[in-house]
Enzyme design. Structure first.
Site, mmCIF file in Angstrom:
data_model
loop_
_atom_site.group_PDB
_atom_site.id
_atom_site.type_symbol
_atom_site.label_atom_id
_atom_site.label_comp_id
_atom_site.label_asym_id
_atom_site.label_seq_id
_atom_site.Cartn_x
_atom_site.Cartn_y
_atom_site.Cartn_z
ATOM 1 N N HIS A 1 -5.881 9.856 -0.465
ATOM 2 C CA HIS A 1 -6.594 9.816 0.822
ATOM 3 C C HIS A 1 -5.792 10.352 2.004
ATOM 4 O O HIS A 1 -6.250 10.243 3.139
ATOM 5 C CB HIS A 1 -7.123 8.402 1.100
ATOM 6 C CG HIS A 1 -6.063 7.348 1.148
ATOM 7 N ND1 HIS A 1 -5.695 6.633 0.028
ATOM 8 C CD2 HIS A 1 -5.284 6.891 2.149
ATOM 9 C CE1 HIS A 1 -4.740 5.776 0.355
ATOM 10 N NE2 HIS A 1 -4.465 5.918 1.637
ATOM 11 N N ASP B 1 1.162 5.071 -0.274
ATOM 12 C CA ASP B 1 0.487 6.366 -0.214
ATOM 13 C C ASP B 1 1.157 7.383 -1.125
ATOM 14 O O ASP B 1 2.377 7.543 -1.096
ATOM 15 C CB ASP B 1 0.507 6.903 1.226
ATOM 16 C CG ASP B 1 -0.393 6.093 2.131
ATOM 17 O OD1 ASP B 1 -1.572 5.927 1.782
ATOM 18 O OD2 ASP B 1 0.090 5.615 3.178
ATOM 19 N N ASP C 1 -7.651 1.728 2.118
ATOM 20 C CA ASP C 1 -7.281 2.610 3.226
ATOM 21 C C ASP C 1 -8.185 3.826 3.432
ATOM 22 O O ASP C 1 -8.197 4.383 4.525
ATOM 23 C CB ASP C 1 -5.816 3.056 3.057
ATOM 24 C CG ASP C 1 -5.208 3.579 4.348
ATOM 25 O OD1 ASP C 1 -5.712 3.197 5.431
ATOM 26 O OD2 ASP C 1 -4.252 4.368 4.290
ATOM 27 N N HIS D 1 0.851 -1.195 0.000
ATOM 28 C CA HIS D 1 0.000 0.000 0.000
ATOM 29 C C HIS D 1 0.885 1.241 0.000
ATOM 30 O O HIS D 1 1.543 1.552 0.988
ATOM 31 C CB HIS D 1 -0.927 -0.002 1.213
ATOM 32 C CG HIS D 1 -1.760 1.236 1.297
ATOM 33 N ND1 HIS D 1 -2.713 1.537 0.353
ATOM 34 C CD2 HIS D 1 -1.765 2.276 2.174
ATOM 35 C CE1 HIS D 1 -3.274 2.700 0.656
ATOM 36 N NE2 HIS D 1 -2.722 3.175 1.745
HETATM 37 ZN ZN LIG Z 1 -3.030 4.988 2.759
#
Ligand SMILES: [Zn+2]
Ligand SMILES: *[C@@H]1O[C@H](CO)[C@@H](O)[C@H](O)[C@H]1NC(C)=O
Ligand SMILES: *[C@@H]1O[C@H](CO)[C@@H](O)[C@H](O)[C@H]1NC(C)=O
Ligand SMILES: *[C@@H]1O[C@H](CO)[C@@H](O)[C@H](O)[C@H]1NC(C)=O
Ligand SMILES: *[C@@H]1O[C@H](CO)[C@@H](O)[C@H](O)[C@H]1NC(C)=O
Length: 958
Positions: free
Chosen positions: A411, A48, A170, A46
């Site tokens: 996000h 970001d 997420d 994951h």
């Molecule tokens: Zn995230």
């Protein structure tokens, strides 16, 4: 050895799949067995798109003292593993990172990557530019950021690589509009990581973790939706990344550390427990975490051992493990299903992760950044229109702006949950985008409007929001050119910062236009960082701007005859308390303010109150749930009552022929301005607030509360979803699970992007409030709506960002300014048209000139429509952008009314592209899906029908 494996696996792949097969054809998925429990092991990372580090720092692995994370190494390392073993799989999600990595690869590496994509080993999931937020993002930005990523995938790997599954593992709550958008983009499987803990508990015990999400009241959009068992983390104890310390798997029986027997037992126990909560004989196990797989080998090596051992030892227990992907899992579930899935028709807001952690603060966190993201969204959309109609090609500067706007939807970006230095990076990127678009505007406007080849330096004033613009303050005469980015004629009240003096505004037909000088409010003049000589705003109405059209006005200081049609405002200041209530009437509307408190109490004859209030943010050390602090993610007020600010000291009324204002002075830096406009039926309310005081050591969260006591809404209110379809909300109630409300205030907040309303079912009276940026909203008191507008907090809330949301600018706490529009009417008065105006205001460009009005008219065209006729009023040109280098153009039209919303406008409309754009010669029109990555059909562009809420996406050859 390495080489040998490579050749073998290449041969293997050629034999097994052939050169042309699409990887998602089912033979790229592992075979599932009917009589076995099929365990889909999904390796993933994951990543970001900015959070604790900036996007670039994450990509290159810089600044590792903050977080050990480098996405370039992840792809390097994973690709090696995938290449060596065709059984292995991995998912790639964020195209910001993948495309960056791709750009830096040799052609040899690119060929290898093509191969693993074709083999279905590297699966794109979602495939947007980022994994966008679902609360604070506008639908147009979501559509754009998905389109950008999916276009990269299609351009690079062809349509076979188009993802079928998307996972939003997420984001902090899930919107229905997002699900609808995904369905319209052709996704078949949606997976979610975070849902409310009470909802999740109920779904686990009812085995309702998987469902059909019916995501629209107007459209036929539904999508298979699965909630992941353990967010996106591996089973506890089975994290094999170099970042984890879990016990490695030892399968050598001669080793004193031999543990595979015991470790397999543990994993099998977990698997059996998980499978109890899911209906089919398939489960998905996410094997990854934030920025995992920098050294992919440690993950795969341990997983390999476990898979092999369990498949052997537990064969008779009918358990089978294999590497898989979200789309393979989704397909297996779909094929296994016998009974109908449960249906879901609402959304997943708000999201609480424990009794005192309602993730409703981020709906408002970083209000000025949220304001900028909204502002740049309108600019980008307009810039793409102009680029298409005037320049007709793609450009890298435009792409960079698209990229920045896409990154801003991440996000941790628009949510306001990144570290301050990362947010600064987001700001910088948007600022660069805005600057490059202002160049595109300037060049295009010259190109389109100049009659004799002469050009002007047109400037975009980025500081108009604080009534500052160097060009208009320092120069007269000057030209202001407006671009109306919507497809109907529209009027706009122009406000231009100027120094004192007398001005004459001349329009495209040489007529003097009525204007009004309005002094700039004290609280604006005092805004920290303001660097301006402007003391007034010159206000005039740009009447009936042509659709997708330009119009210039000439503004000068008149010599001799002092500004015949310019009027000064008459202003009066009333100290409080006053003998009687203060009523201001103008253009058929009237507002009444209380003689003691100075608060709005009445609109016309209706009681209508408005007040700024604040909650005190909970402080805490987060050591236990009840010690949770209010922070960037979490809203947690200390006490349920919102407290009043200091009393209003005085009211200033400013009367004029165009605009009438009532200014409420609350403190040196806090003020509200109520505005009535000659040409508008709504009330405009500007709020100016901040620095938020924290000298008492308490963080504060400010709300603007609107109340119409006559509206008996019985705890029901309505909010838009990402600016689009409306959802009903009920206090202390959730439709799909029994809600035990432990945070009565925070637990009733919902995201709102463009409007919310309350109404009385019997009398049909409705109060609608429109907002200019993403915010949180609730209706805690009868007949009321409260919007959270600004927050400043002194404690971290322990969800990772590691900073308190204590924004400062110019050395003091952050000041913010924003706008609400209010309307009171019957339920027929739908806010959609107003929302269009709020979201898509005209773009203003300024240029000094030496020409007189008459001379200017000789040298420049002063009005030009870039569309030959108005489109129907309920249609929005959502997208008009250059698509490729062959002159193709991406066009989206949307019907922005929902079924049953309005007698007149909720009906299908027919539009025609024939001769619509004077500068574009249309050859052929092809319809594609919403993401523009799948062909549908060639269409007859003379007759396009749009149903309520429908978006039609077209690729137009010119
Ligand atoms: Zn995230
Ligand atoms: C204020 O703006 C002017 C004009 O852009 C600039 O020259 C000056 O440096 C600015 N002053 C400050 C303090 O930013
Ligand atoms: C909450 O507010 C009360 C005062 O009403 C104060 O005594 C208490 O310390 C506050 N608690 C926290 C955790 O902020
Ligand atoms: C108000 O809402 C409650 C709960 O939804 C409902 O039971 C009640 O009938 C409603 N009352 C009115 C007057 O609509
Ligand atoms: C996707 O890529 C393929 C292969 O390059 C191309 O033929 C197709 O037209 C593209 N799809 C769209 C919708 O542009």
């Amino acid at each position: 050895m390495q080489k040998c494996i490579t050749i073998l696996s290449l041969l293997y792949s050629l034999l097994k799949y052939g050169e042309t097969a699409c990887y998602y054809s089912s033979n790229a998925c592992p075979q599932v067995e009917k009589d076995f429990l099929n365990v889909h092991i999904v390796p993933h990372s994951h990543d970001d798109v900015g959070w604790l580090k900036t996007v670039e720092q994450y990509y290159y692995g810089a600044n590792n003292s903050i977080q050990n994370a480098g996405v370039q190494y992840i792809y390097d390392s994973v690709l090696e593993e995938l290449w060596k073993d065709p059984e292995k799989k991995f998912v790639s999600v964020e195209m910001e990172f993948f495309s960056h990595w791709w750009k830096e690869q040799s052609s040899h590496m690119k060929r290898k990557t093509h191969k693993v994509v074709e083999r279905g080993q590297l699966e794109f999931v979602g495939g947007g530019w980022c994994m966008n937020d679902e609360a604070a993002a506008m639908y147009v930005d979501i559509v754009d950021q998905m389109t950008l990523g999916l276009k990269f995938i299609n351009d690079t790997f062809g349509d076979c690589a188009a993802p079928k599954a998307v996972w939003q593992i997420d984001p902090f709550g899930h919107s229905r509009e997002q699900a609808s958008i995904f369905a319209q983009m052709g996704f078949e499987y949606l997976f979610l990581g975070r849902i409310d803990y009470q909802d999740k508990a109920a779904r686990l015990s009812n085995r309702e973790m998987e469902m059909t999400w019916v995501a629209s009241d107007s459209l036929n959009t539904s999508i298979f939706t699965g909630v992941l068992y353990n967010t996106y983390s591996p089973p506890p104890g089975f994290c094999f990344d170099i970042l984890c310390g879990d016990e490695t798997i030892v399968d050598d029986p001669d080793s004193p550390m031999f543990n595979i027997d015991r470790r397999s037992k543990q994993l099998v126990a977990y698997i059996l427990e998980q499978s109890k909560h899911y209906k089919t004989n398939n489960i998905i196990i996410t094997m990854g975490e934030d920025f995992h797989y920098q050294n992919a080998h440690t993950w795969y090596k341990n997983l390999d051992k476990l898979i092999k051992y369990i498949n052997k030892v537990y064969f008779n227990s009918n358990i089978r493990l294999f590497y898989s992907t979200p789309s393979c899992y989704g397909e297996a579930v779909k094929n296994a299903f016998v009974e109908a899935l449960p249906r879901k028709t609402d959304d997943f807001f708000p999201y609480a992760s424990d009794p005192h952690a309602y993730w409703t603060g981020y709906f408002t966190s970083r209000p000025t950044f949220k304001g900028l993201v909204r502002h740049s969204s309108n600019l980008l959309r307009a810039c793409k229109q102009i680029q298409t109609m005037a320049v007709k090609r793609r450009s890298n500067v435009l792409f960079q702006f698209q990229r920045s706007q896409a990154i801003a939807q991440h996000h941790d970006a628009v949510t306001g949950t990144a570290k301050q230095h990362v947010n600064n990076d987001y700001l910088l990127r948007l600022d660069q985008g805005i600057r490059s678009c202002s160049k595109i505007f300037s060049e295009s406007f010259n190109h389109l409007l100049s009659l004799n080849g002469s050009t002007m330096r047109q400037e975009y004033c980025t500081m108009l929001n604080i009534s500052q613009c160097w060009t208009t303050e320092q120069n007269a005469p000057f030209i202001v050119t407006l671009y109306n980015p919507v497809t109907i004629r529209s009027s706009h009240t122009v406000r231009i910062p100027v120094t004192d003096g007398s001005y004459a505004v001349t329009d495209h037909e040489g007529r003097l236009v009525a204007s009004q000088m309005v002094p700039i409010a004290e609280a604006v003049l005092r805004l920290p960082g303001r660097n301006s000589t402007a003391t007034n705003e010159l206000v005039f109405i740009a009447e009936d701007l042509p659709p997708l059209g330009l119009r210039s006005y000439h503004v000068q200081t008149p010599e001799g005859k002092p500004g015949r049609r310019m009027l000064r405002s008459r202003s009066r200041t009333i100290k409080l308390p006053n003998e009687k209530d203060v009523t201001v009437s103008a253009y058929g509307l009237s507002l009444t303010f209380d003689r003691h408190t100075g608060q709005l109490i009445q609109v016309g004859n209706e009681m209508f109150q408005q007040q700024l209030l604040f909650y005190r943010g909970m402080s805490g050390n987060n050591s236990q749930f009840e010690f949770r602090a209010s922070g960037a993610y979490i809203f947690r007020p200390n006490g349920t009552e919102a407290l009043p600010l200091q009393p209003v000291t005085k009211l200033t009324t400013i009367f004029g022929p165009i605009v009438t204002e009532i200014r409420q002075h609350i403190s040196a830096n806090t003020m509200q301005i109520f505005r009535l406009h000659r040409n508008a039926s709504y009330i405009e309310l500007d709020w100016i607030l901040g620095p938020i005081p924290i000298e008492d050591g308490i963080g504060k969260e400010y709300i603007s509360r609107f109340t119409v006591p006559a509206i008996r809404n019985n705890g029901t209110f309505y909010t838009d979803s990402n600016g689009r379809e409306v959802l009903e909300r009920q206090l202390n109630h959730q439709a799909t699970y029994k809600l035990n409300i432990t945070e009565p205030t925070a637990g009733n907040f919902y995201p709102v992007n463009s409007f919310a309303y309350v109404e009385d079912k019997l009398t049909k009276m409705r109060m609608t409030v429109l907002n200019d940026r993403a915010q949180g909203v609730s209706s805690l008191l009868p007949g009321s709506l409260e919007f959270m507008i600004h927050r400043r907090l002194l404690h971290d809330d322990a969800f990772g960002v590691g900073e308190a949301l204590n924004e400062t600018a110019y050395g003091v706490g952050l000041a913010a300014r924003g706008t609400h529009w209010l309307t009171l009417g019957n339920s027929e008065t739908v806010a959609r048209f107003l929302a269009q105006r709020m979201v898509h205001p005209p773009i203003l460009m300024f240029a000094p000139t030496t020409f007189s009005a008459e001379e200017f008219r000789q040298s420049y065209r002063m009005e030009l429509a870039l569309i030959n006729r108005d489109l129907p009023p309920n249609v929005n040109l959502l997208t008009l952008e250059p698509w490729d280098d062959e002159g193709r153009v991406l066009v989206r039209f949307e019907h922005f009314y929902g079924v049953g919303e309005d007698e007149r406008f909720s009906h299908p409309v027919t539009i025609s592209l024939k001769d619509l754009f004077p500068t574009l010669k249309i050859q052929s029109v092809e319809e594609v899906n919403l993401a523009a990555n799948r062909h549908i059909r060639i269409v007859n562009a003379d007759e396009l029908v749009l149903n309520p809420m429908e978006i039609r996406t077209l690729i137009v050859s010119t």
